[in-house]
Design a protein around this motif. Sequence first.
Motif, short mmCIF file in Angstrom:
data_model
loop_
_atom_site.label_atom_id
_atom_site.label_comp_id
_atom_site.label_asym_id
_atom_site.label_seq_id
_atom_site.Cartn_x
_atom_site.Cartn_y
_atom_site.Cartn_z
N VAL A 170 -21.54 14.74 -1.78
CA VAL A 170 -21.07 13.48 -1.20
C VAL A 170 -21.40 13.43 0.29
O VAL A 170 -21.87 12.41 0.80
N VAL A 171 -21.20 14.55 0.98
CA VAL A 171 -21.53 14.59 2.41
C VAL A 171 -23.02 14.30 2.61
O VAL A 171 -23.40 13.56 3.53
N LEU A 172 -23.86 14.86 1.75
CA LEU A 172 -25.30 14.58 1.83
C LEU A 172 -25.57 13.09 1.64
O LEU A 172 -26.36 12.49 2.37
N GLY A 173 -24.91 12.48 0.65
CA GLY A 173 -25.11 11.05 0.43
C GLY A 173 -24.62 10.21 1.59
O GLY A 173 -25.27 9.22 1.98
N VAL A 174 -23.49 10.59 2.16
CA VAL A 174 -22.97 9.85 3.32
C VAL A 174 -23.96 9.95 4.48
O VAL A 174 -24.26 8.95 5.15
N GLY A 175 -24.48 11.14 4.72
CA GLY A 175 -25.43 11.30 5.81
C GLY A 175 -26.71 10.51 5.58
O GLY A 175 -27.22 9.82 6.47
N THR A 176 -27.22 10.59 4.35
CA THR A 176 -28.47 9.89 4.01
C THR A 176 -28.32 8.39 4.21
O THR A 176 -29.19 7.73 4.81
N TYR A 177 -27.22 7.85 3.72
CA TYR A 177 -27.07 6.39 3.77
C TYR A 177 -26.42 5.89 5.05
O TYR A 177 -26.42 4.69 5.30
N THR A 178 -25.97 6.80 5.89
CA THR A 178 -25.67 6.41 7.26
C THR A 178 -26.98 6.12 7.99
O THR A 178 -27.10 5.13 8.72
N ILE A 179 -27.98 6.97 7.78
CA ILE A 179 -29.30 6.69 8.35
C ILE A 179 -29.80 5.33 7.90
O ILE A 179 -30.20 4.48 8.71
N SER A 180 -29.77 5.09 6.59
CA SER A 180 -30.33 3.85 6.04
C SER A 180 -29.57 2.62 6.50
O SER A 180 -30.15 1.64 6.97
N THR A 181 -28.24 2.65 6.37
CA THR A 181 -27.46 1.46 6.71
C THR A 181 -27.53 1.15 8.21
O THR A 181 -27.67 -0.02 8.60
N PHE A 182 -27.47 2.18 9.03
CA PHE A 182 -27.55 1.93 10.46
C PHE A 182 -28.92 1.40 10.85
O PHE A 182 -29.04 0.48 11.66
N ALA A 183 -29.98 2.00 10.28
CA ALA A 183 -31.33 1.54 10.61
C ALA A 183 -31.55 0.11 10.14
O ALA A 183 -32.13 -0.71 10.86
N ASN A 184 -31.09 -0.21 8.94
CA ASN A 184 -31.28 -1.57 8.43
C ASN A 184 -30.54 -2.60 9.26
O ASN A 184 -31.04 -3.71 9.49
N ARG A 185 -29.34 -2.25 9.71
CA ARG A 185 -28.59 -3.20 10.55
C ARG A 185 -29.22 -3.33 11.93
O ARG A 185 -29.31 -4.43 12.48
N LEU A 186 -29.66 -2.21 12.48
CA LEU A 186 -30.26 -2.25 13.81
C LEU A 186 -31.54 -3.08 13.82
O LEU A 186 -31.79 -3.86 14.74
N THR A 187 -32.36 -2.92 12.78
CA THR A 187 -33.65 -3.62 12.73
C THR A 187 -33.57 -4.99 12.07
O THR A 187 -34.56 -5.69 11.99
N ASP A 188 -32.38 -5.36 11.58
CA ASP A 188 -32.20 -6.64 10.88
C ASP A 188 -33.12 -6.72 9.67
O ASP A 188 -33.84 -7.70 9.46
N ALA A 189 -33.09 -5.67 8.86
CA ALA A 189 -33.95 -5.63 7.67
C ALA A 189 -33.63 -6.81 6.75
O ALA A 189 -32.46 -7.12 6.51
#
Length: 209
Positions: A170-189
């Motif tokens: 679960v920690v791995l999944g949280v870390g992985t999708y923190t990268i994805s969600t933060f990047a998508n929000r920052l770049t307005d994907a």
Amino acid sequence: MFDNLVYGFDNHVDYRIREVVSMFTAYTPETAPAAARPTMEGVRRKLGHLPGAVALMAESPELLKGFLTANAIFEATDLDPIEREVVVLTVATRNGCHLCVAMHTATLTRHGATSDLIDALRAGAPLPDPRLDALRRFTTAVLDHRGAVPDAELRAFLDAGFRRRHALDVVLGVGTYTISTFANRLTDAPLDPPLAAYAWQPAACVDRA
């Protein structure tokens, strides 16, 4: 994260009304930073197209490669496909990533998840399956306590039939999708047309029970 059946690249129309135009560039393998090009070409060969989120993440070749590598490792964990999606959607709704919620709603639908399960995950509400709800609660606890989950909450997770290794998955999944969600929000994907049926907006209040 990226699915050949449900994700497209060409259209950059977002269902949200945005006041600020993204400051990030959607690259192609020909225009991207040189270090990102092999990764982008690999994604394009695998899927037959280049997802918009990849085109935007390419601004940082290291972030793009890091996310894709972490995601592949997460998909190889002992959590089954539905369990992994519970983790991902819990993170995605918590972080308000409209793209990840839409994409992983489509993934859950393809896996044959019930509409009750999908609706509850999208709402951040208790799940109809007790074991999966224990997983949702534990994922939320990892986020709430920044990893320092109280013993009682960890015990409840283990008592639901999970093992200690699953807690770290679960920690791995949280870390992985923190990268994805933060990047998508920052770049307005953008939300592309194949995902329009799964569009999502955060509720005013999300149940953290």
